[in-house]
Write a protein that holds these residues in place. Structure first.
Motif, PDB file in Angstrom:
ATOM      1  N   GLU A  43       9.563   9.452   2.700  1.00 50.97           N
ATOM      2  CA  GLU A  43       9.815   8.056   3.068  1.00 50.97           C
ATOM      3  C   GLU A  43      11.247   7.919   3.586  1.00 50.97           C
ATOM      4  OE1 GLU A  43       9.888   5.340  -0.192  1.00 50.97           O
ATOM      5  OE2 GLU A  43      10.815   6.782  -1.548  1.00 50.97           O
ATOM      6  N   HIS A  57       1.816   0.650   9.430  1.00 46.43           N
ATOM      7  CA  HIS A  57       2.436   1.591   8.500  1.00 46.43           C
ATOM      8  C   HIS A  57       1.710   2.936   8.454  1.00 46.43           C
ATOM      9  CE1 HIS A  57       5.269   2.265   5.197  1.00 46.43           C
ATOM     10  NE2 HIS A  57       4.303   2.909   4.578  1.00 46.43           N
ATOM     11  N   GLU A  58       0.415   2.940   8.205  1.00 47.80           N
ATOM     12  CA  GLU A  58      -0.320   4.194   8.055  1.00 47.80           C
ATOM     13  C   GLU A  58      -0.404   4.954   9.372  1.00 47.80           C
ATOM     14  OE1 GLU A  58      -1.097   5.573   5.232  1.00 47.80           O
ATOM     15  OE2 GLU A  58      -0.136   3.816   4.313  1.00 47.80           O
ATOM     16  N   ARG A 113       2.839   6.725   9.887  1.00 47.06           N
ATOM     17  CA  ARG A 113       2.961   7.919   9.036  1.00 47.06           C
ATOM     18  C   ARG A 113       2.282   9.111   9.696  1.00 47.06           C
ATOM     19  NH1 ARG A 113       5.318   7.964   4.452  1.00 47.06           N
ATOM     20  NH2 ARG A 113       5.699   6.086   3.209  1.00 47.06           N
ATOM     21  N   THR A 128       6.400  18.368   7.413  1.00 44.26           N
ATOM     22  CA  THR A 128       5.201  17.961   6.690  1.00 44.26           C
ATOM     23  C   THR A 128       4.639  19.128   5.883  1.00 44.26           C
ATOM     24  OG1 THR A 128       4.670  16.318   8.394  1.00 44.26           O
ATOM     25  CG2 THR A 128       2.885  17.012   6.941  1.00 44.26           C
TER      26      THR A 128
END
Length: 267
Positions: free
Chosen positions: A171, A240-241, A244, A255
């Motif tokens: 985050e 938001h998703e 991401r 990642t």
């Protein structure tokens, strides 16, 4: 990938002033990006003029404001206050291209080794640049950032903390308001445009990709204005998703290293 390309927005210099004095060794450039923030821009500029760090190179980039008199307001302010700065410049984009392009325009025109980034609706306390520059110089950091104070519609303290690549991959807790070494910006190819926001998060992840380190100054030095017209409020939270997923796609090594390799923790 080059940070300059033929499809990028061109800018016209609407105002410029440069001192006849030799460029100071500790000159800090200040990048202010504006798009229809005429109601707030003078607050940001007044806060910059009040900085205790004297040698400043002020660069305001107006990203083709079309709903207010931002350019006239900024021009009038610079005409009245330009003597405060070693250099003072207003660049107006000929078409709107978003915050990433506006910040990249400012960085390309910056003359300081470090550049402080701030959007026109935010402000800073008088010793903000001095403290961030001192920390970057003494710590050898490629960027420095501080704790935020949220104000206006919402009053609270931000969530900034010590620089941790693993936590940053999970985050973003570092705002765009930060002092950045200009060479580091060039090495990561500047800011990238991302639909619906998170350009600053992407920039910090590129920082980590390149092995750069940022230093945290645990003081409240910058003020983030909470209002209904901010891009974060209108776009980024709603997507938001999706964002991401974009971050994971753009930074697969991070990642894999910090997210996919982390086992699920079950209660």
């Amino acid at each position: 990938m080059s940070i300059t390309a033929p499809w990028m927005a061109t800018g016209q210099t609407a105002f410029t002033f440069r001192s006849r004095r030799k460029k100071p060794l500790d000159l800090v450039s200040v990048c202010v990006t504006n798009f229809n923030y005429g109601d707030y821009i003078t607050d940001a500029l007044d806060a910059i003029a009040a900085q205790t760090h004297a040698p400043l190179d002020l660069i305001v980039v107006d990203d083709h404001s079309d709903r207010d008199d931002s350019v006239a307001l900024i021009t009038a302010w610079m005409e009245e206050n330009h003597q405060r700065f070693w250099r003072c410049t207003l660049i107006v984009h000929t078409r709107n291209q978003g915050p990433s392009a506006a910040r990249n325009t400012a960085f390309r025109h910056a003359m300081g080794a470090f550049v402080f980034v701030i959007d026109a609706d935010n402000t800073i306390y008088p010793r903000a640049i001095a403290r961030l520059h001192e920390a970057a110089r003494d710590g050898g950091f490629d960027a420095t950032y501080c704790q935020l104070e949220y104000f206006d519609r919402e009053q609270r303290i931000g969530s900034a903390d010590i620089w941790d690549p693993a936590q940053m991959t999970r985050e973003n807790y570092v705002d765009v308001m930060a002092l950045i070494r200009r060479q580091a910006w060039a090495d990561v190819d500047g800011y990238s445009h991302i639909d619906q926001g998170w350009e600053d998060y992407d920039f910090w992840l590129k920082f980590i990709d390149h092995g750069f380190e940022a230093g945290y100054v645990p003081e409240i030095l910058c003020r983030y204005r909470m209002h209904g017209n901010s891009r974060t409020t209108n776009d980024a939270w709603a997507a938001h998703e999706s964002l991401r997923g974009i971050m994971a796609f753009r930074h697969p090594e991070l990642t894999a290293r910090y997210l996919l390799a982390t086992p699920d923790v079950k209660a």
